[in-house]
Design a protein around this motif. Structure first.
Motif, mmCIF file in Angstrom:
data_model
loop_
_atom_site.group_PDB
_atom_site.id
_atom_site.type_symbol
_atom_site.label_atom_id
_atom_site.label_comp_id
_atom_site.label_asym_id
_atom_site.label_seq_id
_atom_site.Cartn_x
_atom_site.Cartn_y
_atom_site.Cartn_z
ATOM 1 N N ARG A 144 0.811 -1.183 0.064
ATOM 2 C CA ARG A 144 0.009 -0.024 -0.110
ATOM 3 C C ARG A 144 0.874 0.953 -0.075
ATOM 4 O O ARG A 144 0.488 2.311 -0.609
ATOM 5 C CB ARG A 144 -0.900 0.023 1.141
ATOM 6 N N ILE A 145 1.891 1.240 0.752
ATOM 7 C CA ILE A 145 2.792 2.241 0.716
ATOM 8 C C ILE A 145 3.404 2.421 -0.755
ATOM 9 O O ILE A 145 3.685 3.753 -1.292
ATOM 10 C CB ILE A 145 4.076 2.149 1.821
ATOM 11 N N ASP A 146 3.679 1.430 -1.649
ATOM 12 C CA ASP A 146 4.205 1.550 -2.911
ATOM 13 C C ASP A 146 2.922 1.936 -3.851
ATOM 14 O O ASP A 146 3.168 2.131 -5.061
ATOM 15 C CB ASP A 146 4.700 0.201 -3.269
ATOM 16 N N GLY A 147 1.945 2.154 -3.259
ATOM 17 C CA GLY A 147 0.729 2.385 -4.305
ATOM 18 C C GLY A 147 -0.037 1.519 -4.495
ATOM 19 O O GLY A 147 -0.995 1.873 -5.757
ATOM 20 N N ALA A 148 0.096 0.412 -4.439
ATOM 21 C CA ALA A 148 -0.985 -0.821 -4.890
ATOM 22 C C ALA A 148 -2.202 -0.728 -4.492
ATOM 23 O O ALA A 148 -2.700 -0.403 -3.621
ATOM 24 C CB ALA A 148 -0.149 -2.192 -4.244
ATOM 25 N N GLY A 149 -2.899 -0.904 -5.698
ATOM 26 C CA GLY A 149 -4.215 -0.974 -5.339
ATOM 27 C C GLY A 149 -4.884 -2.454 -5.028
ATOM 28 O O GLY A 149 -4.078 -3.398 -4.915
ATOM 29 N N PRO A 150 -6.260 -2.518 -5.010
ATOM 30 C CA PRO A 150 -6.548 -3.891 -4.620
ATOM 31 C C PRO A 150 -6.167 -4.914 -5.494
ATOM 32 O O PRO A 150 -5.944 -6.108 -5.146
ATOM 33 C CB PRO A 150 -8.079 -3.504 -4.443
ATOM 34 N N VAL A 151 -6.329 -4.849 -6.790
ATOM 35 C CA VAL A 151 -5.967 -6.005 -7.682
ATOM 36 C C VAL A 151 -4.390 -6.199 -7.601
ATOM 37 O O VAL A 151 -4.160 -7.504 -7.624
ATOM 38 C CB VAL A 151 -6.360 -5.418 -9.146
ATOM 39 N N ARG A 152 -3.600 -5.291 -7.571
ATOM 40 C CA ARG A 152 -2.196 -5.494 -7.492
ATOM 41 C C ARG A 152 -1.842 -5.930 -6.054
ATOM 42 O O ARG A 152 -0.944 -6.839 -6.160
ATOM 43 C CB ARG A 152 -1.429 -4.021 -7.641
#
Length: 317
Positions: A218-226
């Protein structure tokens, strides 16, 4: 004195030599299997051989015969297996089993993964209650499940009554008596039964995935799918293998649900290998053909489970 000392030194060296029994005993790793260990598993091996291997061997022998179960048998060789490849009536049950793999294995695993991804990302109250309710079909006997769903899918059952109340009476039909919809209807029951098992397995596996991995994603900006593809799915590889194995076997050995709901009908629209084995052996008197189909079904189940296991082991290396 020197001779005595030399003999003592030689004896010590012989005792400490790697080739001696005492040295080998000292070098043996703790817990290394010994011959006596097989005595502990001998009762289990005996039961396994008597109740599984011996009946399987007997079935293999019967598959090489033409026999009706009463009169004298005649040698058939591989004719019964050749009929499985050439007779369309014998190939149809395996085609139906392939369709049920979608409902029993693919859909429950996919739905279980999606629900697990949602439940790991969002906190929901009453998780224990929902998990218990979803797992309940696994506790019920399949006969009970079949009787209940047969009432739901009957022409005057709950499903058609609900469609009529919603103004969709044009969609109502005899779900288990329709050539087109009977097999999907049975498959839907299988999806309902197996989804709870997959979800419980995946939720248990998700609990051992470190929370730091989700936070880092989540810190890396990952969304739910990723987040699902990079954290949840790799962490559940072993659970997916177990779920696929159990659901594949359940789909291919499906007998009681078919027997209770449709008895292979209408016609042969829901006939599957396990039910066809029963019908040919105990109703049609074709024991050799039934045995060949049973051996083939066993080989298919074994091959599919091996493929799943090898695929997961190869991906985990």
């Amino acid at each position: 004195m020197s001779a005595l000392t030399g003999r003592e030194t030689g004896a010590r060296r012989a005792a400490a030599a790697p080739g001696t029994r005492r040295a080998r005993h000292r070098r043996r790793a703790p817990g290394e299997p010994r011959a006596v260990g097989y005595l502990y598993v001998l009762p289990a091996l005996a039961v396994f051989g008597v109740f599984l291997l011996w009946p399987l061997a007997q079935t293999g022998w019967l598959s090489l015969l033409h026999w009706d179960g009463l009169t004298r048998a005649s040698w058939a060789g591989l004719d019964n297996y050749q009929d499985l490849l050439t007779d369309p009536e014998l190939r149809v049950p395996f085609a139906h089993a392939a369709v049920l793999l979608l409902f029993y294995a693919a859909l429950p695993v996919a739905v279980g993964l999606l629900l697990t991804a949602a439940l790991t990302r969002f906190r929901i109250r009453g998780m224990t209650f929902f998990r218990t309710v979803l797992f309940l079909p696994q506790v019920l006997a399949m006969v009970v499940v079949g009787v209940a769903w047969r009432a739901v899918l009957a022409p005057d059952g709950l499903l058609n009554d609900t469609l009529g109340a919603l103004g969709l009476s044009g969609l109502a039909r005899s779900w288990l008596g329709d050539d087109t919809w009977a097999l999907p209807a049975v498959g839907t029951i299988g999806t309902w039964v197996e989804t709870g098992l997959c979800l419980v397995l995946f939720l248990a596996g998700a609990q051992r995935i470190p929370r730091e991995l989700y936070e880092a994603a989540r810190i890396d900006g990952a969304g739910p799918v990723r987040e699902f593809l990079t954290v949840t799915l790799p962490g559940l590889r072993a659970e997916v293998a177990v779920a696929l194995t159990l659901t594949l076997v359940a789909a291919l050995r499906n007998f009681d649900l078919i027997y209770i709901t449709t008895s292979g009908g209408p016609g042969n629209a829901t006939s599957v290998p396990s039910y066809e084995v029963y019908r040919r052996a105990f109703e049609s008197g074709e024991v050799g053909s039934a045995s060949a189909m049973g051996i083939t079904l066993t080989a298919v189940i074994f091959a599919l489970t091996m493929v799943v296991t090898r695929f997961v082991e190869g991906r985990s290396r």
